[in-house]
Design a protein around this motif. Structure first.
Motif, PDB file in Angstrom:
ATOM      1  N   UNK A 170       7.544  26.103  67.170  1.00 12.03           N
ATOM      2  CA  UNK A 170       8.638  25.937  67.772  1.00 12.03           C
ATOM      3  C   UNK A 170       8.342  27.105  68.552  1.00 12.03           C
ATOM      4  N   UNK A 171       7.214  28.568  67.606  1.00 12.61           N
ATOM      5  CA  UNK A 171       7.898  29.480  68.481  1.00 12.61           C
ATOM      6  C   UNK A 171       6.454  29.535  69.701  1.00 12.61           C
ATOM      7  N   UNK A 172       5.671  28.865  69.576  1.00 12.44           N
ATOM      8  CA  UNK A 172       4.400  28.821  70.389  1.00 12.44           C
ATOM      9  C   UNK A 172       5.007  27.641  72.057  1.00 12.44           C
ATOM     10  N   UNK A 173       6.241  26.828  71.521  1.00 12.91           N
ATOM     11  CA  UNK A 173       7.085  26.183  72.241  1.00 12.91           C
ATOM     12  C   UNK A 173       8.161  26.726  73.087  1.00 12.91           C
ATOM     13  N   UNK A 174       8.522  27.058  73.033  1.00 19.28           N
ATOM     14  CA  UNK A 174       9.439  29.134  73.417  1.00 19.28           C
ATOM     15  C   UNK A 174       8.056  29.692  73.910  1.00 19.28           C
ATOM     16  N   UNK A 175       7.511  29.724  74.162  1.00 15.65           N
ATOM     17  CA  UNK A 175       6.322  30.458  75.128  1.00 15.65           C
ATOM     18  C   UNK A 175       5.811  29.985  75.744  1.00 15.65           C
ATOM     19  N   UNK A 176       5.408  28.492  75.588  1.00 10.89           N
ATOM     20  CA  UNK A 176       5.399  27.748  76.473  1.00 10.89           C
ATOM     21  C   UNK A 176       5.796  27.336  77.374  1.00 10.89           C
ATOM     22  N   UNK A 177       6.956  27.514  77.561  1.00 11.80           N
ATOM     23  CA  UNK A 177       7.831  26.478  78.489  1.00 11.80           C
ATOM     24  C   UNK A 177       8.088  28.230  79.064  1.00 11.80           C
ATOM     25  N   UNK A 178       8.769  29.392  78.621  1.00 12.98           N
ATOM     26  CA  UNK A 178       8.124  30.716  79.616  1.00 12.98           C
ATOM     27  C   UNK A 178       6.875  30.176  80.807  1.00 12.98           C
ATOM     28  N   UNK A 179       5.905  30.057  80.360  1.00 14.72           N
ATOM     29  CA  UNK A 179       5.127  30.378  80.586  1.00 14.72           C
ATOM     30  C   UNK A 179       5.006  28.885  81.851  1.00 14.72           C
TER      31      UNK A 179
END
Length: 317
Positions: A170-179
């Motif tokens: 989930x955390x990597x998804x959050x960072x991915x959406x920011x990018x």
């Protein structure tokens, strides 16, 4: 490991200290279920928009969210398996199902990270047309959804590698959406469509970093390495320094599952010492000082006088 002891007569004892483990599995299950509902709902939206806009960043996020959903579902299954009582051939129960779940999560992050990195590099050389406005809007909604899911799982027991594996997804998804949101803004303002491929490469790097951590930690448990923060030499030295202990050997320190450290050792005490009493003292010390509450100790008396061997004629040699 040894220190001075006293000379007295001796005999053998063995001991096994009991253990108890507080579980927050029900609370974790509820938090995982909420996160799963958020992820599945938004993933469907992202797939539709990603296909319509030809955005690799959105489709890579959607693929990652699919693995998020699978990871959370597997984590829920692992919690149920880990709670089953020990029986039959599984003398520790199925507690390591959580570690297998963490391994799966790490492996899927690794594979997806590599695939997305390859496609991201390709798109740097041949970028497709990507509408920045749609990319930005969907990514911003994704940030909100993943913030809610991340916040929910951050309150769960992340000492469990099983829960931590789902959290890392989930955390990597959050960072991915920011990018992705940044890429959408860049495309919208400048028309630089390669920003989509660059965002995908950033997402891949985040995935690979998370995969490494999960595979390293779960692999250490499967290979029965010492728990993090516990040095076998330090633990052995503390045992040898305990009153009455002459020697400690065959010391084994490992984790059955995350947050479940275990220790086994052969301990020699003075000939006149109470083995049962010394075992209880050692078990208490290991629990209070190192947090090791599953302890198996084979207790014996040290031999300090010459061994008397009877001859066939009944005369001592």
């Amino acid at each position: 490991m040894s220190h001075e002891g006293h000379d007295h007569s001796g005999h053998d004892h063995g001991g096994h200290a009991g253990h108890s483990h507080g579980v927050s599995a029900d609370a974790d299950r509820g938090k995982l279920t909420i996160a799963l509902a958020l992820i599945v709902g938004f993933m469907a939206v992202e797939v539709v928009v990603g296909i319509a806009t030809h955005s690799l960043a959105l489709l890579s996020d959607a693929a990652h969210m699919l693995t998020d959903a699978a990871a959370i579902g597997l984590a829920l299954l692992a919690i149920g398996l880990a709670r089953r009582p020990a029986e039959g051939n599984f003398t520790f129960g199925l507690k390591r199902a959580e570690i297998l779940s963490a391994q799966f999560n790490g492996a899927t992050l690794l594979v997806l990270g590599v695939l997305i990195a390859i496609e991201g590099v390709r798109r740097l050389f041949d970028p497709p047309e990507v509408p920045g406005a749609a990319l930005l809007i969907v990514a911003l909604v994704g940030v909100v959804v993943n913030l809610a899911a991340t916040w929910t799982l951050s309150k769960a027991n992340r000492q469990s590698l099983n829960v931590e594996g789902a959290f890392q997804h989930i955390l990597t998804d959050l960072a991915a959406f920011v990018a992705t949101a940044i890429a959408g803004a860049v495309i919208l303002i400048t028309g630089f469509t390669r920003a989509d491929g660059i965002a995908a490469l950033i997402i891949a790097a985040i995935m690979l970093r998370a995969a490494y951590g999960l595979l390293r930690d779960s692999g250490r448990i499967l290979l029965e390495g010492a728990p993090p923060g516990l040095d076998p030499e330090e633990v052995g030295a503390a045992m040898v320094a305990a009153p009455g202990v002459v020697q400690v050997h065959d010391l084994h320190l490992w984790e059955v599952s995350s947050g479940f450290p275990s220790l086994a050792a052969h301990v020699l005490v003075g000939e006149g010492d109470d083995c049962h009493g010394r075992r209880r003292e050692l078990a208490t010390m290991l629990d209070e000082r190192f947090g090791i509450d599953h302890v198996t100790l084979q207790m014996d008396h040290a031999q300090t006088r010459p061994l008397q061997v009877a001859s066939p004629c009944g005369v001592s040699a």
